[in-house]
Enzyme design. Structure first.
Site, PDB file in Angstrom:
ATOM      1  N   ASP A  29       1.106  -1.099  -0.201  1.00 13.07           N
ATOM      2  CA  ASP A  29      -0.295   0.050  -0.571  1.00 13.07           C
ATOM      3  C   ASP A  29       0.981   1.184  -0.075  1.00 13.07           C
ATOM      4  O   ASP A  29       1.931   0.892   0.118  1.00 13.07           O
ATOM      5  CB  ASP A  29      -0.642  -0.125   0.828  1.00 13.07           C
ATOM      6  CG  ASP A  29      -2.521   1.014   0.865  1.00 13.07           C
ATOM      7  OD1 ASP A  29      -1.776   2.069   0.026  1.00 13.07           O
ATOM      8  OD2 ASP A  29      -3.167   1.008   1.628  1.00 13.07           O
TER       9      ASP A  29
HETATM   10  C1  BGC Z   1      -5.093   3.366   0.169  1.00 14.72           C
HETATM   11  C2  BGC Z   1      -4.894   2.752  -1.109  1.00 14.72           C
HETATM   12  C3  BGC Z   1      -4.827   3.660  -1.956  1.00 14.72           C
HETATM   13  C4  BGC Z   1      -3.536   3.804  -1.879  1.00 14.72           C
HETATM   14  C5  BGC Z   1      -3.659   5.128  -3.377  1.00 14.72           C
HETATM   15  C6  BGC Z   1      -3.510   4.379   0.141  1.00 14.72           C
HETATM   16  O1  BGC Z   1      -3.433   5.143   0.619  1.00 14.72           O
HETATM   17  O2  BGC Z   1      -4.990   2.995   1.710  1.00 14.72           O
HETATM   18  O3  BGC Z   1      -6.450   2.035  -1.049  1.00 14.72           O
HETATM   19  O4  BGC Z   1      -4.826   2.648  -3.813  1.00 14.72           O
HETATM   20  O5  BGC Z   1      -3.357   5.191  -1.223  1.00 14.72           O
HETATM   21  O6  BGC Z   1      -3.914   5.595  -3.664  1.00 14.72           O
END
Ligand code: BGC
Length: 766
Positions: free
Chosen positions: A230
């Site tokens: 993530d």
């Molecule tokens: C989120 C993800 C997301 C990523 C990119 C993260 O903070 O948890 O779900 O895909 O950011 O935006």
């Protein structure tokens, strides 16, 4: 000539390899120009494409227009596998038209508490439903030559301290509740990428958790794609690579490249481990690059129509006393600013700039025979009551034949990044509803929210439509349902509790600032309500229709099966009402006698059937071993215990219409290990053990004399015998059972021949 992944790997320098383990920037991978490897883009998100516009000062909310479909909660409430697959196809097409190689979603974390700020993005409290829907979402996306990213793996069930929190969860709970949605999606759809979550699980960050990323995800489930962190979830990059974390996002300007290089040079990281990660990055990169198409385009209008259709199927008719809905037309007051400015999506990384936005007031005004009046009743960005707006709304509502009150959760009450604090709606929305109810009895409430809210007013309102966060087609979908142009067919993919205190993790959410203990174990959502006999406000699987469905008898293909034999359950469902409609037939299984604590019932099948009035359809479910199994901690595997199970079908988890019984025989005898602390009582069903139990009981009853049957002393003696560890045979038998007897007995109980058991303890001669 284009090089294959293996050829590229051979050509890369160590520096290039280290570099390929993380992104170039926030959204793209690094290129290796000299070898013809290009950079490509991955971006959010689960229910629409969020491709940020490039440039200085560009924020989270600045992205290219794309179709905003209902958020996860709404997609799951359709319970329609082929529809979510169509949404996936549309997401794939829009990604392709925007040169995006991987779209980050679906998000399948289990809704442990209704307070989780991101529940609106997640699919369900139930792993079976979440897994099935995710599988079809991914199949749809990937059918377009675009990768999906199944997220957030795993146990990311709260926003509070999501980047560091340590989720303490026992293995059975992980296997039965928090992992199966990922498992179903990985096995059934092979996502190109899986996104590991921010949090720790039992002390180890998901991004460096070898048990999770390698043993379970790859070795047990067969994931062949990439694992990506993530955004910002990388803790120790070198440990991550060792554990199976292939790719880090976003890029960090080379900081972790240097760490990787140093680790390889010092021998801390094996080159093989690095090559394995780079090999996977290369494979997915080549797949993405082969599929990019600069001529790709999509039909915006067709996707808007699809968004409306999905929104219509996602909404759940919670209450409809006396057939209050659908509305016949006439003078209807639309009260509440959400009618004109719907809250159709949640905040954070899933936020979409829609291509269009339906306005419920405009949509309703286009209907013949209908006069729509409107009053906002509250300010969109203010939770407090606005007395002037309420007074105006009361006049408008009082002058109409019907009032539809649009209320729910405002943006600051629900978003990625923080959890909700309570289940209430803004006081201004409540005050508006109370005021309208004083002048108008015919009130329909339409809710806009991403997860359950309390409804202290429910008894005074004849009809409630849960509109959820329905995407850009929300306004048209609401109007079509209110006026009967469409028939509601959504079902809750989560339980609505009366009060927060009725949720199982109430005392253990969101933890103490460092750790959050999942003490409720497997009893999440309806599993808790059913086991603790708590009446929910609305149960899991609930959703009304403007027609009626009747169920025939449930028949099992066979009444007894072996665990390895799939068995079908069949039921005929009839639309016995006057209008066309769709029913979600749900199948639940109960293990009638089990050696471990099991939920009262669990969802193991569902099918959505569309029926004209009077039409009947036979619905068939195939049940495999896993439908009857629990995760045995002792044996480290899924276990089906021989015994009777009840299979029930119905319209919700609390509205079961027909059931049947089946005896399932275990294919594998339970692996039991006997030792000196095994109790006598646990041997009664063991062929040798039971003989010993009889003999011992005979001896002991002689020694202790006879007690009046049923007396406290007799009961105490009986329990003492049952619960006595085998070691006490020796210690408390006054020499009747010598130590050698116990040693031989344990050998025999554990499967040795009596002589072999004896021989093990006889010193070898010579
Ligand atoms: C989120 C993800 C997301 C990523 C990119 C993260 O903070 O948890 O779900 O895909 O950011 O935006």
């Amino acid at each position: 000539m284009k090089l294959s992944a293996d050829q590229l790997l051979k050509e890369l320098t160590l520096e290039e390899k280290a570099g390929l383990c993380s992104g170039k920037d926030f959204w793209t991978t690094k290129a290796v120009t000299r070898l013809g490897l290009e950079s490509w883009m991955m971006t959010d998100g689960p229910h629409g494409l969020r491709k940020q516009i490039a440039g200085e000062g560009v924020g989270l909310l600045d992205s290219v227009p794309s179709t905003c479909f209902p958020s996860g909660v709404g997609l799951a409430s359709t319970w329609n596998r082929s529809l979510i697959e169509e949404v996936g196809q549309a997401l794939g097409k829009e990604s392709k038209a925007n040169q995006v190689g991987v779209i980050l979603g679906p998000a399948v974390n289990i809704k442990r508490s209704p307070l989780c700020g991101r529940n609106f993005e997640y699919l369900s409290e139930d792993p079976f439903l979440a897994g099935e829907m995710a599988k079809h979402h991914i199949r749809g996306v990937q059918s377009q030559g675009v990768g999906a990213s199944l997220k957030h793996f795993a146990v990311n069930n709260q926003e509070k301290l999501r980047m560091t929190i340590d989720a303490i969860v026992d293995e059975r709970t992980l296997r039965e509740i928090y992992l199966p949605a990922f498992e179903t999606a990985v096995k059934g759809a092979q996502p190109w990428t899986v996104m590991s979550s921010y949090n720790r699980i039992n002390g180890v960050y998901a991004s460096e958790n070898k048990w999770l990323l390698t043993q379970i995800l790859r070795q047990e489930w067969g994931h062949t794609g990439l694992v990506v962190t993530d955004w910002g979830a990388c803790n120790d990059r070198v440990e991550g690579i060792k554990a199976g974390e292939d790719f880090e996002m976003p890029g960090n300007g080379g900081i972790t490249d240097a760490e990787i290089l140093k680790a390889v040079k010092s021998g801390k990281l094996a080159l093989d481990d690095l090559d394995r990660a780079v090999g996977r990055v290369l494979k997915v990169s080549l797949r993405v690059l082969e599929n990019l198409d600069t001529n790709a385009a999509y039909d915006q209008e067709a996707h808007h129509v699809l968004a409306r259709r999905v929104a219509t199927e996602s909404m759940v008719l919670l209450k409809n006393d006396g057939g209050h809905l659908p509305l016949a037309g006439g003078r209807v007051a639309f009260i509440g600013a959400f009618a004109r400015e719907p809250r159709y999506q949640g905040g954070g990384s899933s936020h979409i700039v829609p291509t269009k936005l339906d306005d419920a007031v405009e949509q309703a005004r286009a209907l013949p025979g209908t006069e729509i009046t409107y009053a906002p009743g509250y300010l969109i960005h203010d939770e407090a009551a606005d007395n002037t707006l309420i007074a105006e709304a009361v006049v408008v509502a009082g002058a109409a034949q019907q009032a539809v009150v649009f209320i729910g959760l405002t943006d600051p009450l629900e978003s990625e990044g923080f959890d909700r604090k309570h289940l209430g709606i803004p006081s201004g929305h409540l005050a508006l509803l109370e005021a309208v109810l004083k002048v108008q009895k015919n009130v329909v409430v339409v809710l806009s929210n991403g997860s359950p809210v309390e409804m202290p007013w429910l008894d005074r309102v004849p009809a409630v439509l849960e509109g959820y966060l329905g995407g850009q087609g929300w306004g048209a979908a609401v109007v079509n349902l209110l006026f009967g142009k469409a028939n509601p067919s959504g079902k809750l993919a989560e339980s609505f509790p009366h009060r927060l205190e009725d949720t199982a993790c109430f005392l253990n959410f969101p933890g103490d600032g460092k750790r959050v203990e999942y003490r409720e174990g497997i009893f999440v959502g309806y599993r808790h309500h059913d086991a603790a006999r708590i009446a929910p406000l609305f149960p899991f699987g609930h959703g009304l229709s403007y027609t009626e469905f009747s169920y025939g008898a449930l028949t099992m293909e066979r009444l007894a099966v072996s665990e390895n034999q799939p068995v079908t359950a069949t039921v005929a469902v009839t639309n016995s009402g006057k209008v066309s409609g769709a029913e979600v037939v749900q199948l639940y299984i109960t293990d009638l006698v089990a050696s471990v604590l099991r939920p009262v019932r669990e969802l193991k099948g569902f099918a959505k059937v569309f029926l004209a009035p009077g039409e009947t359809q036979t619905v068939e479910f195939t049940l495999e071993s896993r439908a009857f199994a629990f995760w045995s901690v002792d044996e480290g595997r899924w276990v089906v215990e021989t015994g009777d199970f009840e299979v029930a079908v119905g319209s919700s988890s609390r509205d079961l219409r027909s059931s049947a019984f089946i005896k399932v025989t275990s294919a594998q005898a339970p692996k039991r290990n006997f030792d000196a602390n095994t109790t006598l009582g646990s041997l009664v069903d063991h062929p040798v053990g039971s003989i010993v139990v009889q003999a011992v009981l005979g001896q002991f009853s002689k020694a202790f004399g006879n007690y009046e049957p049923g007396s406290a002393t007799a009961l105490m003696m009986e329990n003492m015998m049952n619960e006595m560890p085998l070691r006490n045979l020796v210690r408390m038998s006054n020499g009747r059972f010598p130590p050698l007897f116990l040693t031989v007995l344990l050998g025999v109980l554990n499967g040795l021949e009596p002589l072999a058991a004896l021989e093990r303890f006889i010193p070898k001669r010579g």
